[in-house]
Structure formats: C-alpha cells, structure tokens
Design a protein around this motif. Structure first.
Motif, PDB file in Angstrom:
ATOM      1  N   SER A  56     -44.979  11.825  -3.758  1.00 21.09           N
ATOM      2  CA  SER A  56     -44.346  10.489  -3.959  1.00 21.09           C
ATOM      3  C   SER A  56     -45.138   9.728  -5.044  1.00 21.09           C
ATOM      4  N   ARG A  57     -44.636   8.692  -5.515  1.00 22.79           N
ATOM      5  CA  ARG A  57     -45.103   7.750  -6.507  1.00 22.79           C
ATOM      6  C   ARG A  57     -46.345   7.366  -5.809  1.00 22.79           C
ATOM      7  N   GLU A  58     -46.406   6.938  -4.674  1.00 21.60           N
ATOM      8  CA  GLU A  58     -47.633   6.401  -3.921  1.00 21.60           C
ATOM      9  C   GLU A  58     -48.790   7.159  -3.353  1.00 21.60           C
ATOM     10  N   ALA A  59     -48.098   8.388  -2.666  1.00 17.54           N
ATOM     11  CA  ALA A  59     -49.130   9.159  -2.238  1.00 17.54           C
ATOM     12  C   ALA A  59     -48.632  10.829  -2.027  1.00 17.54           C
ATOM     13  N   VAL A  60     -49.661  11.458  -1.815  1.00 18.84           N
ATOM     14  CA  VAL A  60     -49.420  12.887  -1.278  1.00 18.84           C
ATOM     15  C   VAL A  60     -49.496  13.137   0.094  1.00 18.84           C
ATOM     16  N   ILE A  61     -48.798  13.916   0.646  1.00 15.42           N
ATOM     17  CA  ILE A  61     -48.960  14.286   1.971  1.00 15.42           C
ATOM     18  C   ILE A  61     -49.113  15.798   2.038  1.00 15.42           C
ATOM     19  N   LEU A  62     -50.526  16.045   2.687  1.00 15.40           N
ATOM     20  CA  LEU A  62     -51.105  17.594   2.950  1.00 15.40           C
ATOM     21  C   LEU A  62     -50.911  17.995   4.526  1.00 15.40           C
ATOM     22  N   ASP A  63     -50.229  19.327   4.287  1.00 16.32           N
ATOM     23  CA  ASP A  63     -50.086  19.785   5.803  1.00 16.32           C
ATOM     24  C   ASP A  63     -51.628  20.445   6.000  1.00 16.32           C
ATOM     25  N   LEU A  64     -52.367  20.047   7.138  1.00 18.39           N
ATOM     26  CA  LEU A  64     -53.549  20.675   7.544  1.00 18.39           C
ATOM     27  C   LEU A  64     -53.381  21.727   8.725  1.00 18.39           C
ATOM     28  N   GLY A  73     -51.438  23.115  12.313  1.00 16.32           N
ATOM     29  CA  GLY A  73     -51.217  22.668  13.714  1.00 16.32           C
ATOM     30  C   GLY A  73     -50.838  21.264  13.983  1.00 16.32           C
ATOM     31  N   TYR A  74     -49.731  21.031  13.123  1.00 23.12           N
ATOM     32  CA  TYR A  74     -49.021  20.016  13.321  1.00 23.12           C
ATOM     33  C   TYR A  74     -49.718  18.460  12.547  1.00 23.12           C
ATOM     34  N   ALA A  75     -50.751  18.873  11.849  1.00 22.06           N
ATOM     35  CA  ALA A  75     -51.511  17.765  11.488  1.00 22.06           C
ATOM     36  C   ALA A  75     -51.456  17.565   9.892  1.00 22.06           C
ATOM     37  N   GLU A  76     -51.222  16.231   9.588  1.00 22.47           N
ATOM     38  CA  GLU A  76     -50.978  15.883   8.287  1.00 22.47           C
ATOM     39  C   GLU A  76     -51.759  14.819   7.814  1.00 22.47           C
ATOM     40  N   ALA A  77     -51.998  14.772   6.375  1.00 23.03           N
ATOM     41  CA  ALA A  77     -53.121  13.766   6.035  1.00 23.03           C
ATOM     42  C   ALA A  77     -52.419  13.056   4.763  1.00 23.03           C
ATOM     43  N   ILE A  78     -52.690  11.953   4.575  1.00 22.76           N
ATOM     44  CA  ILE A  78     -52.387  11.034   3.219  1.00 22.76           C
ATOM     45  C   ILE A  78     -53.439  11.088   2.145  1.00 22.76           C
ATOM     46  N   LEU A  79     -53.210  11.328   0.926  1.00 23.05           N
ATOM     47  CA  LEU A  79     -53.814  11.040  -0.005  1.00 23.05           C
ATOM     48  C   LEU A  79     -53.202  10.111  -1.227  1.00 23.05           C
ATOM     49  N   ARG A  80     -53.844   9.147  -0.956  1.00 21.59           N
ATOM     50  CA  ARG A  80     -52.954   7.930  -1.875  1.00 21.59           C
ATOM     51  C   ARG A  80     -53.485   8.051  -3.333  1.00 21.59           C
ATOM     52  N   LYS A  81     -52.468   7.603  -4.306  1.00 21.34           N
ATOM     53  CA  LYS A  81     -52.592   7.843  -5.836  1.00 21.34           C
ATOM     54  C   LYS A  81     -53.965   7.456  -6.052  1.00 21.34           C
ATOM     55  N   GLU A  82     -54.474   6.263  -5.519  1.00 21.59           N
ATOM     56  CA  GLU A  82     -55.627   5.571  -6.048  1.00 21.59           C
ATOM     57  C   GLU A  82     -57.042   6.370  -5.728  1.00 21.59           C
ATOM     58  N   ASP A  83     -56.511   7.429  -4.675  1.00 17.12           N
ATOM     59  CA  ASP A  83     -57.779   8.323  -4.275  1.00 17.12           C
ATOM     60  C   ASP A  83     -57.723   9.639  -4.817  1.00 17.12           C
ATOM     61  N   MET A  84     -56.600   9.819  -5.625  1.00 14.52           N
ATOM     62  CA  MET A  84     -56.622  11.049  -6.411  1.00 14.52           C
ATOM     63  C   MET A  84     -57.256  10.933  -7.889  1.00 14.52           C
ATOM     64  N   PRO A 123     -57.655  10.593 -12.076  1.00 10.94           N
ATOM     65  CA  PRO A 123     -56.593  10.522 -13.038  1.00 10.94           C
ATOM     66  C   PRO A 123     -55.741  11.504 -13.389  1.00 10.94           C
ATOM     67  N   ARG A 124     -54.338  11.285 -13.602  1.00 11.57           N
ATOM     68  CA  ARG A 124     -53.596  12.234 -14.239  1.00 11.57           C
ATOM     69  C   ARG A 124     -53.526  13.652 -13.534  1.00 11.57           C
ATOM     70  N   GLU A 125     -53.893  13.547 -12.175  1.00 11.75           N
ATOM     71  CA  GLU A 125     -53.835  14.711 -11.527  1.00 11.75           C
ATOM     72  C   GLU A 125     -52.369  15.118 -11.071  1.00 11.75           C
ATOM     73  N   ALA A 126     -51.929  16.315 -11.571  1.00 11.74           N
ATOM     74  CA  ALA A 126     -50.626  16.652 -11.237  1.00 11.74           C
ATOM     75  C   ALA A 126     -50.569  17.701 -10.094  1.00 11.74           C
ATOM     76  N   VAL A 127     -49.843  17.396  -9.040  1.00 13.09           N
ATOM     77  CA  VAL A 127     -49.813  18.314  -7.975  1.00 13.09           C
ATOM     78  C   VAL A 127     -48.369  18.546  -7.614  1.00 13.09           C
ATOM     79  N   ARG A 128     -48.125  19.494  -7.041  1.00 12.82           N
ATOM     80  CA  ARG A 128     -46.653  20.283  -6.661  1.00 12.82           C
ATOM     81  C   ARG A 128     -46.648  20.807  -5.272  1.00 12.82           C
ATOM     82  N   PRO A 129     -45.651  20.632  -4.427  1.00 15.99           N
ATOM     83  CA  PRO A 129     -45.611  21.285  -3.133  1.00 15.99           C
ATOM     84  C   PRO A 129     -45.654  22.505  -3.149  1.00 15.99           C
TER      85      PRO A 129
END
Length: 499
Positions: free
Chosen positions: A154-162, A164-175, A177-183
């Motif tokens: 999303s515009r605010e964050a990226v959700i990563l599947d780790l 075992g039902y565990a998910e993590a959040i990677l906020r845009k400010e913690d990525m 610059p100009r890093e493009a990721v896709r599902p």
C-alpha cells in the motif's frame, strides 16, 4: 451435578488443529460454559466451572462474596453476587468479610450450548494463545534479519508473510528510497520490535537502520559472524551510501580486506541487497583523530585539530580534495561524523594554516602581556602545548620543570605571574558582578586562595556551605581545579559539620 461428556475428544482435536496446548482449550470451554450458564439464568451471576482434565466431566458453582453489613438497613449493592456478613454467620460463623462462598448448581448441557457463543469464546481464547505463541517466538528473534514474502503493498506500508500465520509490517519510511516491491517478492529486513496489540502481535521491520547493514555483513562475512572481526559502528544514508568501521581480534587477518572479499564479492552482495547502496569499509582505531582520518576516506586528511571540550575536530585537506572530503551535498563528512561520533569541520590546508597562525599569535599576545615575558619564552610554552593561563598556573610543577631550560626558580616565577594575572581577571569579573562576591568563610577556608574563591563565587559558590554541599563532578568546569584539589576543598568545607 456432574455430567460425563466427550470433551476430551473435542479438546484434543482443537488443540491439534490450532497448535495450542490442551489447557488453553479447556479454559476456553470453561469460559463458554460460564457464558451459557449466565444466559440460561438471565442474570449477571458470579459463576465458576471446573472441568476435570482427565475424565472431561465438569461441575458448576455459584459464587458469593462476603461483604460488611450495610448501614442504616440499606440493601446490599449487588445482591446477586454478595451476602452480608451477619446473614452468612447464621450458618457459618467462621467466614469473614472478603471470603468467597461456593454453592453447587446445575450444570448446563454442553450439547445444548448456543453453538455460536461457544465457538466465539473458544476461538477467541485459541486466537489469543496463537498470538502469544507467535509473539514469544519472534521476541527471541528481535534484533535479527528475517526473510519474508511480500503479501500486500500500500502507499503506507508493505505486509510480509513470514510463514506460520506470522505477518510483519514494513513501513514506507523504513524502506529504501524509491524501492519498488511487488506481491511475491522475497525481502530481508531487520526485526526492530514486537508490539502486542488486540488484533495480534505487530512485528515491526526496517531496511534503513544501521543494524540492517551490520546483520548483512554478518551473513556475508563469516569472520564477522564468528566474532573474529568486529563491526564497531555504522552510518548510512539508506540506499545511497554507507560507512562501517571494523577491527580485527586476530592480528593475522585484514578486517577491511575480509569484508570486501575476493574481487569485492562480499561487499557487493551487501550492496545489491540494499538497492546498490555504496559501502565504505573503514579501519577502526583507538585514537579518535586517526579514526576520523580513516573515516574521511577516500579523501586524504593533512592535519586535524581536536577540541575535546566542544567534541569537534577541524579536518584539513588540500584544496584539490575539498569537494571529495565534503562529498555530494556534504554526504561524506556527514557519514564520517556519524561513524566516529565527532562533529567534523572540513577546511582547506590554507585555512588550517591561517587558523593555526592566528591562534599562535593570540597565545603569544596573552602570554607576553599577562606573564610579562619575551617572545622566546612564550613560544616555548606554546610549543610545549600550553594554551591558557590556567594551565601555566595549575599544572603539576614537574611538567614545567621537564621543559628544557626551565629551573625551579623560573617555574615558580611563571606560576606566580599566571596566578596574579588570573586573580586580576577574577577581580575584574567580580567588579562586573557585584552580587558574586565570596563570603569571608570561603576566602579563609584552608587550601583556598583569593583567585579561586572569586572563580567559585562567579559560579554561584559564595559560601563555605555552598561548597560543602557539592560533589567533585560539580567543580569540573572550574579552571585550574583538578579532582584531587576539588575533593580536598570540599572536605575542608565540610569539616565544621563534624565538630
């Protein structure tokens, strides 16, 4: 009453399916039975249900709290949950206020419990247990690199599947610059924190922190992971440029070369993971000035002037290397400053020479005017590292006696002149600040001289008791007063307390 029901089979099945302990499921079913019992009686009662963990049978109890008798014959506040002390004593005099009474009551049939109610309570308990298991697992991994698959962006964050039902959040400010990721993309990130929230544990990741860089080198450089090479500090402008300082605990190993790798393979692997971030590897040094010189690479440093009080360094480079030393938009000097922990001012060798000459001339003028000496003696003092009248007046006599051509007579004369000059300055300062006059008991204190008394008074220490209430560290900024002298004066000021 007791009812034999196949609860053990239900508990075992749910426990295996959800990956939680049977005890958690038992507690969830007990909560569901309590809810069903309250619904059946249509009242907010205090209920306790106990399930036998071996047989699966269960019993239900109604609970009452013993409370003091209400005043003026008022009714009890919660009559469905409380009983007055006087009423209870009619049947059991041993009970007292605060005790709990249990009365057996008919248990509801588990088969007739509203399915939705039981399901919601059980799933809630199981979900809480699952969340706690996930949180506990990742608390142990806090401070490590994790690899996950991008699940949603999303515009605010990226959700990563780790997994075992565990998910993590990677906020845009913690990525980066100009890093493009896709599902579906795989990403490495540093686990910064595990925050427990109502919707589950929040696993917070970062790809921009300094620790991310350090952990990547631990992966790529076996010597770092094994502790043979130590990364002392790191500084980054994420995705653009970084510096790390390394040292070796084995003199046979070149720490910089080991981190670079054969043909730059190791550092290149780290750079590729960080979107092409350029990494300078710097040799760490115990000497702050040498460490700064190393940290300014690739620029060549000609000289350094250290100001320990201000924690700054003037770094001199040739005019040809000035732009390289500063870097694009000040990047090189900014990273070197963050890496070393010193505030760095980059100047040309001409500016450095001009500043040195100006400072030399200023000290010459001070020493010649205040100490009434000729230029040759003043020059000797400057060349020996003396930079103030306080140093001349209060450094140990032995340091002055070690100067070639200085004997005891000369040293005592210099110290006397320096103290007289400082006293004159202190008196002048005192005249400007009339309210800062030392009291008589401070002036006459054993070990105190007039100059020092005025220096203390100008810092708000005007009486013997003012001084007695201080610690040695409180006097560290008083010119010419070392720790031992400060301790001696404080003890002298306190002497009257013990008379």
């Amino acid at each position: 009453m007791s009812k034999e029901i196949p609860l053990k089979l239900i508990v075992g099945a749910v426990s295996n399916e959800k990956g939680v302990s049977e005890e958690v499921v038992f507690q969830a079913i007990e909560a569901a039975l309590i809810t069903a019992t309250k619904k059946k009686h249509g009242a907010d009662l205090d209920i306790r249900v106990i399930i036998d963990r071996k047989s699966g049978s269960y019993e239900t109890f109604r609970l009452w709290s013993v409370v003091p008798d209400p005043l003026d014959s008022l009714p009890i506040e919660f009559p469905l949950k409380q009983k007055a002390e006087s009423e209870v004593h009619k049947t059991n005099p041993s009970l007292k206020v605060g005790d709990t009474i249990e009365e057996p009551m008919e248990s509801v049939d588990f088969g007739r419990i509203a399915v939705q109610t039981a399901k919601q309570v059980i799933l809630k308990k199981v979900r809480e247990a699952e969340f706690e298991n996930i949180a506990e697992e990742f608390r142990k991994k806090k401070g490590q690199l994790l690899t996950g698959v991008v699940k949603k962006t999303s515009r605010e964050a990226v959700i990563l599947d780790l997994g075992g039902y565990a998910e993590a959040i990677l906020r845009k400010e913690d990525m980066l610059p100009r890093e493009a990721v896709r599902p579906g993309d795989r990403l490495k990130a540093y686990l910064c924190d595990v925050i427990m929230e109502s919707r589950g544990p929040q696993l917070v990741l970062s790809r921009t922190c300094n620790e991310m860089l350090i952990e990547l080198f631990k992966l790529e450089v076996p010597e770092v992971g094994e502790g043979i090479i130590e990364i002392k500090s790191a500084a980054r402008e994420p995705g653009i440029r970084a510096k790390i300082a390394v040292k070796t605990n084995d003199g046979r190993i070149d720490p910089v070369g080991a981190c670079v790798g054969m043909r730059g393979a190791r550092v290149q692997a780290v750079s590729n993971e960080l979107g092409g971030e350029r990494v300078d590897i710097v040799l760490w040094d115990d000497n702050p000035a040498q460490f700064v010189m190393n940290g300014m690479a690739p620029a060549e440093v000609l000289s350094i002037v250290v100001d320990e009080d201000a924690h700054t360094m003037d770094v001199a480079v040739s005019e040809d290397h000035l732009s390289q030393a500063i870097g694009r938009n000040g990047q090189n000097v900014r990273l070197a400053s963050q890496l070393t922990g010193w505030e760095l001012n980059v100047i040309t060798d001409k500016e450095a020479k001009a500043r040195t000459e100006a400072e030399h001339q200023r000290l010459l003028d001070v020493f010649m005017k205040q100490l009434h000496m000729d230029v040759d003696v003043a020059t000797i003092l400057i060349e020996e590292g003396f930079t103030s009248l306080e140093e001349v007046a209060y450094v140990p006599i032995q340091e002055l006696l070690e100067i070639e051509g200085f004997d005891e007579e000369i040293v005592n004369e210099l110290r006397g002149r320096a103290k007289d000059a400082l006293l004159t300055q202190a008196i002048a300062s005192e005249e400007r600040l009339n309210e800062k006059e030392p009291a008589e008991d401070l002036l006459t204190l054993e070990g105190m001289d007039r100059h020092l008394a005025f220096l203390l008074a100008n810092q708000g220490i005007q009486t013997r008791d003012d001084l007695a209430e201080l610690a040695v560290d409180d006097l560290k900024d008083i010119p010419g007063l070392n720790e031992s002298k400060a301790a001696e004066l404080i003890m002298a000021a306190r002497a009257h307390w013990f008379v």
